[in-house]
Design an enzyme around this catalytic site. Sequence first.
Site, PDB file in Angstrom:
ATOM      1  N   ARG A   1       0.851  -1.190  -0.021  1.00  0.00           N
ATOM      2  CA  ARG A   1       0.037  -0.050   0.218  1.00  0.00           C
ATOM      3  C   ARG A   1       0.820   1.420  -0.133  1.00  0.00           C
ATOM      4  NH1 ARG A   1      -3.581   3.092   3.805  1.00  0.00           N
ATOM      5  NH2 ARG A   1      -5.397   3.748   2.813  1.00  0.00           N
TER       6      ARG A   1
ATOM      7  N   ILE B   1      -7.215   7.531  -1.243  1.00  0.00           N
ATOM      8  CA  ILE B   1      -7.231   6.263  -1.213  1.00  0.00           C
ATOM      9  C   ILE B   1      -7.916   5.209  -0.163  1.00  0.00           C
ATOM     10  CG2 ILE B   1      -4.857   6.173   0.076  1.00  0.00           C
ATOM     11  CD1 ILE B   1      -4.009   3.648  -1.387  1.00  0.00           C
ATOM     12  N   SER B   2      -8.662   4.692  -0.277  1.00  0.00           N
ATOM     13  CA  SER B   2      -9.911   4.145   0.552  1.00  0.00           C
ATOM     14  C   SER B   2      -9.047   3.472   1.752  1.00  0.00           C
ATOM     15  CB  SER B   2     -10.906   3.328   0.075  1.00  0.00           C
ATOM     16  OG  SER B   2     -11.540   3.904  -0.774  1.00  0.00           O
ATOM     17  N   GLN B   3      -9.592   3.457   2.964  1.00  0.00           N
ATOM     18  CA  GLN B   3      -9.315   3.022   4.233  1.00  0.00           C
ATOM     19  C   GLN B   3      -9.187   1.376   3.883  1.00  0.00           C
ATOM     20  OE1 GLN B   3     -12.594   3.057   7.130  1.00  0.00           O
ATOM     21  NE2 GLN B   3     -11.553   1.754   8.577  1.00  0.00           N
TER      22      GLN B   3
END
Length: 226
Positions: A44, A70-72
Amino acid sequence: MGAGGPEEEETSAGEAAKISLIMELRRGGIKSNKVLSAIERIPRNAFVPGAFAKQAYDDHALPIECGQTISQPFVVAYMTEKLQVGDRMKVLEVGTGSGYQAAILSLLCRRVYTIERYRTLMRDAVNRLETLNLHNITGKIGDGALGWPEQAPFDRIIVTAGAPELPLTLVDQLKVGGIMIVPVDVPGRPREQQLVRLTRTETGVEREDLIPVRFVPLVEGIARET
């Protein structure tokens, strides 16, 4: 043997943070070993701006270019798990963003088609994905609300932006038996969204409401960048 240098220590710290995240996702209810393995394999930190590198494996969303996020990690894992992706499937993603969700999906399916309205985001995402040798992803600049009719029908569709209502144009691009995961605005409640799973049947669409989420809005058209 002497102590490792700064790069080795940084790598070790990153791996520890990644393992901690995987454990946190398990505790949060993510059960699919395939999904967890994909999250473990995709770095990530390669998808977040340098200023946020130390937070790459924290379980929260982070800002990226063009005012997007950027999503959780939990939301990525949850949406991916609920999508029920198989290794022979063709998946459409609406909203490439950093490319992180597409990277996760690429380890779980045959091919990912991903659409992004920001040229800057798509360019950077393509570079990241090529660096990671992920070659079963095809991207294009376009209006995600219109889907990708030339490649339809899809086994699965995932939308990573909040739709004002159920996107029926995308539903039409699902195979019978296909599943779509999409955040949908809650009527009368500004800034609230419900994650919805839609399954296309022979006679229509079955809807299942999942969890409350918060995504950037799904905007029509191609972005004009300065």
